[in-house]
Design a protein around this motif. Structure first.
Motif, short mmCIF file in Angstrom:
data_model
loop_
_atom_site.label_atom_id
_atom_site.label_comp_id
_atom_site.label_asym_id
_atom_site.label_seq_id
_atom_site.Cartn_x
_atom_site.Cartn_y
_atom_site.Cartn_z
N TYR A 13 10.98 21.15 -59.82
CA TYR A 13 12.06 20.49 -59.07
C TYR A 13 12.10 21.00 -57.64
O TYR A 13 12.19 20.22 -56.69
CB TYR A 13 13.38 20.74 -59.80
N VAL A 17 11.15 17.93 -55.10
CA VAL A 17 12.31 17.26 -54.49
C VAL A 17 12.68 18.00 -53.20
O VAL A 17 13.09 19.16 -53.24
CB VAL A 17 13.52 17.25 -55.46
N PRO A 18 12.53 17.31 -52.06
CA PRO A 18 12.88 17.96 -50.79
C PRO A 18 14.36 18.36 -50.76
O PRO A 18 15.21 17.67 -51.34
CB PRO A 18 12.62 16.86 -49.75
N LYS A 19 14.66 19.45 -50.09
CA LYS A 19 16.05 19.94 -50.02
C LYS A 19 17.00 18.87 -49.51
O LYS A 19 18.12 18.77 -49.99
CB LYS A 19 16.14 21.19 -49.13
N LYS A 20 16.56 18.08 -48.56
CA LYS A 20 17.45 17.05 -48.00
C LYS A 20 17.82 15.97 -49.02
O LYS A 20 18.82 15.29 -48.86
CB LYS A 20 16.82 16.42 -46.77
N ASN A 21 17.04 15.83 -50.09
CA ASN A 21 17.31 14.82 -51.11
C ASN A 21 18.05 15.37 -52.32
O ASN A 21 18.36 14.63 -53.24
CB ASN A 21 16.01 14.17 -51.59
N ARG A 22 18.31 16.65 -52.33
CA ARG A 22 19.02 17.26 -53.45
C ARG A 22 20.53 17.12 -53.26
O ARG A 22 21.02 17.06 -52.14
CB ARG A 22 18.68 18.75 -53.57
N ARG A 23 21.23 17.08 -54.36
CA ARG A 23 22.69 17.03 -54.32
C ARG A 23 23.22 18.30 -53.66
O ARG A 23 22.71 19.39 -53.91
CB ARG A 23 23.22 16.91 -55.74
N LYS A 24 24.23 18.17 -52.86
CA LYS A 24 24.83 19.33 -52.20
C LYS A 24 25.64 20.12 -53.23
O LYS A 24 26.47 19.58 -53.93
CB LYS A 24 25.74 18.90 -51.06
#
Length: 93
Positions: A13, A17-24
């Protein structure tokens, strides 16, 4: 075996999954990092408890209050977290 699969899933994961696309995340330590750490340090059972804990507490049903100049977060299960445990995303609100 299950422990290894969970750890591999979390690492995948992080890579895929790029950090910008992960849920905050609400917390300074993201859910995936918190769970990964619990599994590595304390084992599978602790990791599963961490998953349950975060599912119960890391969601949109929270309140932020300021008490004596410090922000606190109150989750839907009425757990209270001090400013030092909150993510920058939450502190900016």
């Amino acid at each position: 075996m299950i422990k290894s699969i969970l750890l591999l899933s979390i690492r995948s994961y992080w890579r895929l999954v790029p950090k910008k696309n992960r849920r905050k995340c609400l917390f300074k330590k993201s859910c995936s990092h918190y769970i990964y750490e619990q599994i590595k340090k304390k084992g599978l059972e602790a990791g599963l408890r961490a998953v349950h804990f975060r599912i119960e507490n890391c969601n949109a049903n929270y309140q932020i209050m300021k008490i004596d100049g410090e922000k606190i977060l109150i989750t839907k299960t009425n757990k209270v977290y001090p400013e030092k445990e909150l993510s920058e995303f939450i502190l900016k609100k």
